[in-house]
Each structure stands twice: as C-alpha cells, then as structure tokens.
Design a protein around this motif. Structure first.
Motif, PDB file in Angstrom:
ATOM      1  N   THR A 148      24.584  65.796  52.777  1.00 54.67           N
ATOM      2  CA  THR A 148      23.606  65.417  53.798  1.00 54.67           C
ATOM      3  C   THR A 148      22.555  64.504  53.184  1.00 54.67           C
ATOM      4  OG1 THR A 148      23.926  67.541  54.904  1.00 54.67           O
ATOM      5  CG2 THR A 148      21.955  66.278  55.491  1.00 54.67           C
ATOM      6  N   LEU A 149      22.285  63.397  53.829  1.00 57.95           N
ATOM      7  CA  LEU A 149      21.254  62.498  53.331  1.00 57.95           C
ATOM      8  C   LEU A 149      19.868  63.107  53.545  1.00 57.95           C
ATOM      9  CD1 LEU A 149      22.601  59.086  54.700  1.00 57.95           C
ATOM     10  CD2 LEU A 149      22.677  59.903  52.345  1.00 57.95           C
ATOM     11  N   PRO A 150      18.910  62.816  52.678  1.00 61.69           N
ATOM     12  CA  PRO A 150      17.557  63.354  52.860  1.00 61.69           C
ATOM     13  C   PRO A 150      16.916  62.799  54.126  1.00 61.69           C
ATOM     14  CG  PRO A 150      17.565  61.653  51.164  1.00 61.69           C
ATOM     15  CD  PRO A 150      19.012  61.934  51.500  1.00 61.69           C
ATOM     16  N   ARG A 151      16.020  63.589  54.710  1.00 66.10           N
ATOM     17  CA  ARG A 151      15.328  63.125  55.917  1.00 66.10           C
ATOM     18  C   ARG A 151      14.268  62.091  55.544  1.00 66.10           C
ATOM     19  NH1 ARG A 151      14.476  68.638  59.556  1.00 66.10           N
ATOM     20  NH2 ARG A 151      16.699  69.110  59.807  1.00 66.10           N
ATOM     21  N   LEU A 152      14.387  60.929  56.162  1.00 68.10           N
ATOM     22  CA  LEU A 152      13.496  59.812  55.838  1.00 68.10           C
ATOM     23  C   LEU A 152      12.913  59.210  57.111  1.00 68.10           C
ATOM     24  CD1 LEU A 152      15.828  58.132  53.177  1.00 68.10           C
ATOM     25  CD2 LEU A 152      13.792  59.517  52.709  1.00 68.10           C
ATOM     26  N   ASN A 157      19.576  57.789  59.181  1.00 66.03           N
ATOM     27  CA  ASN A 157      20.604  57.414  60.160  1.00 66.03           C
ATOM     28  C   ASN A 157      20.986  55.932  60.030  1.00 66.03           C
ATOM     29  OD1 ASN A 157      20.681  60.005  61.330  1.00 66.03           O
ATOM     30  ND2 ASN A 157      18.904  59.531  62.603  1.00 66.03           N
ATOM     31  N   ILE A 158      20.004  55.110  59.713  1.00 70.61           N
ATOM     32  CA  ILE A 158      20.272  53.682  59.497  1.00 70.61           C
ATOM     33  C   ILE A 158      21.125  53.510  58.246  1.00 70.61           C
ATOM     34  CG2 ILE A 158      19.213  51.445  58.987  1.00 70.61           C
ATOM     35  CD1 ILE A 158      16.791  52.355  60.642  1.00 70.61           C
ATOM     36  N   ILE A 159      20.798  54.271  57.179  1.00 75.21           N
ATOM     37  CA  ILE A 159      21.572  54.207  55.933  1.00 75.21           C
ATOM     38  C   ILE A 159      23.016  54.640  56.187  1.00 75.21           C
ATOM     39  CG2 ILE A 159      21.847  55.206  53.633  1.00 75.21           C
ATOM     40  CD1 ILE A 159      18.772  55.370  53.496  1.00 75.21           C
ATOM     41  N   ALA A 160      23.190  55.760  56.935  1.00 74.20           N
ATOM     42  CA  ALA A 160      24.535  56.255  57.234  1.00 74.20           C
ATOM     43  C   ALA A 160      25.335  55.234  58.040  1.00 74.20           C
ATOM     44  CB  ALA A 160      24.453  57.578  57.985  1.00 74.20           C
TER      45      ALA A 160
END
Length: 415
Positions: A148-152, A157-160
């Motif tokens: 899971t990507l860190p919350r930013l 979501n843009i990175i994913a």
C-alpha cells in the motif's frame, strides 16, 4: 536446447510457475538458466535443485519499517528510471557473453523484468517468449502494487495511476517485440491478443509427482484454504462465513468436529479475523502459518472441502484469476468450494472438471457444505466425482510440453 529465463520470482510460494517449468524442461533434455530477483522464501526450495540461478539482491531489510522504506525507494527508482531492469540486464548480459542460448523466456506478472528481457533479446538477436502469469488489467483496484502506498493527501492515487500507465505502455511495447506470448486464462489471452496475435493459453497447474488423491479419513471435517488475501475485492469469504454461521446457529455443526482452517500470512489473517467477527463462527476458525509446498498435498488430502476465494468477474471485480491453488485442489479430488463464484473462466473449469461448486449465494453454499458434512459423518471422508481426463490437462508436465512445442516452432521457423 538452452534457454535463458528472466523472471521476477523463482520460485516463491506465490509464483512457482517457472520453478515447475524448469523441472520438466530438464526432464526433456532442455537446459534452463535463470536470472531473478532475490527473495527470501524457502517454500519451493526443492524445485531449484542444481539449477543455474543468478539472484539479484536489490535491498536488505532488518525490520518491517525498514523493509517498507526500502521497498518504497526501490518502487520509485524503478518507476522513474527502470533501476531494477538495468540491474537485471547487466546480470543477464554477463551470462550471454559466456554461454550460448537458443531462446529468451521472460515470466512476469506486471512488467519487471520484461524491459531487460527485450534488451537482451535484441542484443543477442535471440527470439523472445513472454509469459504473463497475471496482468494489471485483471485487478479491480491498486492491488497490482506490492504494498500500500503511503497516504499523501491524494497524491498516492496519482502515483498509482501514473505507475499503471507507465507499466502498461512499456509492457505493450515489449509484447509487440515478442516472438510469442503465453498467459494463464482465456480472458488474459483474449486481451493480450490486441498487442500480439501470437498468443497461447497455458494454464497454471499442479505437479503430478506431488499432487494426487489419497484416501485419507480425518477426525474432523476440515474446510481448508492455503494462500494470501490481498483484498476482499479479489477474494471474499462472506458467503462461507454466512453459511457456516447459519449452520452453527441451528446446531448442525459444532467446533469439536467442524473446522475452517487457514494457512496464510499475518496480513491475510487480520483481514479474515475482522470479517469473521461479523458472524458466530470464531470457535470454528483455525489459523496456521505458511507451510513448505511439500506439506500441502497431505493438508489438502486431509481436508473435507478445499476452499477457493474469488469474486464476481466484472468491472469492479477480478478478471480471469485462476491460481495455482485451484489446480492443486483439482489434483487431490477433494470437493472444491469457490466463494464468491467468478461467473467466468474459473467457474467454467470447475463445471467442466465436475470438481465442486462455484457459489453465487448463501443458500447453495450452505447446501454444498451440509451435503459433504453428512457424507463425512457417514464415512469419515469426502470425495468429488471429477472428470480425470479434464484434470490431467492441467498437469505441470503437460504444460511444459506446451511450452516446448512453442519453443520448437519458433526455432524451426528461424532456421
């Protein structure tokens, strides 16, 4: 024939396809060499044997926090600069400078190490076969990213989304260069044919030397699941939990005789415990650690029902997912219960092999469990009236023969 294999996994618990392939390639007189990422996992260590395997270590981690931090750094380096593929190419290039190969095979579930394989194939002028075990399009969300990507603040979501676009662009470009493409379900091959018409279906499967039926009686009625749960959108046990809760409320099943056991990891266990808490079934649940692959056949043969977790194959659900665990369940001829049925490729094979139920609702799930529970009470065991001719098509030996035919066709065409 000598083949150079570049793959992301060789052969951890969740990706043994290349390990089994190499076993049967060698039995057919073909010499494989493997370049892969180093991952500490001994589950399928027996498959490596005397294989020539080069393992590329990208990072060491001493703790969970350290592991995640290093994974995230590597994730960004790979997305922006193709770091892992550059390293993989260098290792593979060293092998091709000192050895003669006839063909390059790349197996992956996302992208890495496909760009490295394309580069090696172009440099050596060798034909490239691409084997896609899974693809990004099959997932309902961002489950294709390993963590899971860190919350930013929404930036994650843009990175994913960017990662997805970059991977698909690079993958599709590589597919167009391949002499042949293979994948694991009709849904996958139909989609991939858009990028390369030379595509073949080679299912996942079971090793017939290890997985076969054994007439074992058990002291308890076991519903058994072996594997991970990445997301409830992909694998949802709700129908099982509700059906078992009804049977428990009515006094039809009791914890002394009826058990639902899970051989899985810590993250999956937490998901299961959270979902199971919604139903009166806590006393029926057993949680176990992963076990070596050599122990799985005995566990499955000692089960009354082998559980598959899936979900409906639609825009919101998974598509074309057919895991190795399913085919291993077929091989031991225990009744298979799939919840929730995908209404797609998996359900079609369950029907064709007569191996069990692909459940759509609680009522039929409950009836299936109750039927086999009564059979177990009467005889001490259960069995599925399977079509063995159909099941034999999914052996790893037969699949290796499919790969070999493709290799021969390519090499003969190239003179």
């Amino acid at each position: 024939m000598k083949i150079l294999i570049l793959c992301d996994l060789f052969p951890p618990a969740f990706g043994p396809r290349m390990g089994y392939l190499c076993k049967y390639l060698k039995q057919n007189g073909i010499e494989p060499a493997v370049v892969t990422e180093y991952i500490h996992d001994e589950t399928f260590a027996f498959l490596t044997g005397d294989m020539h395997v080069v393992r590329v270590l990208f990072y060491k981690s001493e703790s969970h926090a350290n592991h995640y931090s290093k994974w995230l750094n590597l994730f960004l380096l790979e997305m922006l600069f193709g770091y892992k593929n550059r390293r993989m190419y260098r290792e593979a290039r060293q092998l091709t400078c000192t050895n003669r190969y006839d063909l390059i095979l790349c197996s992956t579930y996302r992208l890495f190490p496909l760009p490295a394989a394309c580069r090696i194939a172009k440099k050596t002028r060798l034909p490239l076969v691409v084997d896609l075990r899974d693809i990004i399009e099959q997932f309902s969300g961002n489950e294709f990213i390993g963590h899971t990507l860190p919350r930013l603040g929404g930036l994650e979501n843009i990175i994913a989304s960017l990662f997805r676009k970059i991977n698909l662009m690079r993958r599709n470009r590589a597919l167009r260069q391949a002499a042949h493409v293979t994948s694991i379900s009709p849904w996958h091959t139909e989609l991939l044919a858009r990028y390369n018409p030379r595509v073949s279906l080679i299912y996942n499967g079971f090793d017939p030397d290890i997985f076969y039926p054994s007439a074992v009686k058990s002291e308890r009625f076991y519903i058994t699941y072996t594997g991970r749960i990445v997301s409830l959108l992909l694998r949802n046990p709700a129908l099982l939990f509700e059906a078992a809760g009804q049977l428990a409320d009515e006094g039809i099943i009791h914890p002394e005789k009826f058990r639902i056991r899970w051989f899985t990891d810590d993250k999956s266990r937490r998901i299961l415990q959270r979902e199971a808490a919604k139903y009166p079934i806590a006393d029926f649940m057993e949680y176990h650690e992963y076990v070596p692959a050599t122990e799985i056949p005995a566990i499955l043969n000692g089960s009354s029902i082998v559980l598959l977790l899936a979900n409906k194959s639609d825009d919101r659900g998974p598509k074309g997912v057919m895991t190795t665990k399913f085919f291993e369940a077929l091989a031991v001829e225990r009744p298979v219960l799939c919840v929730r049925g995908d209404e797609g490729c998996l359900e079609e094979v369950i029907r064709r092999t007569r191996s069990g139920l692909s459940a759509h609702n609680v009522q039929e799930t409950r009836q299936f469990i109750e039927k086999h529970y009564c059979q177990w009470l009467a005889t001490g065991r259960t069995a599925a009236d399977v079509d063995r001719t159909e099941i034999e098509k999914f052996s790893r030996k037969a699949q290796a023969e499919q790969f070999i035919r493709i290799f021969d066709q390519i090499l003969n065409a190239n003179g």
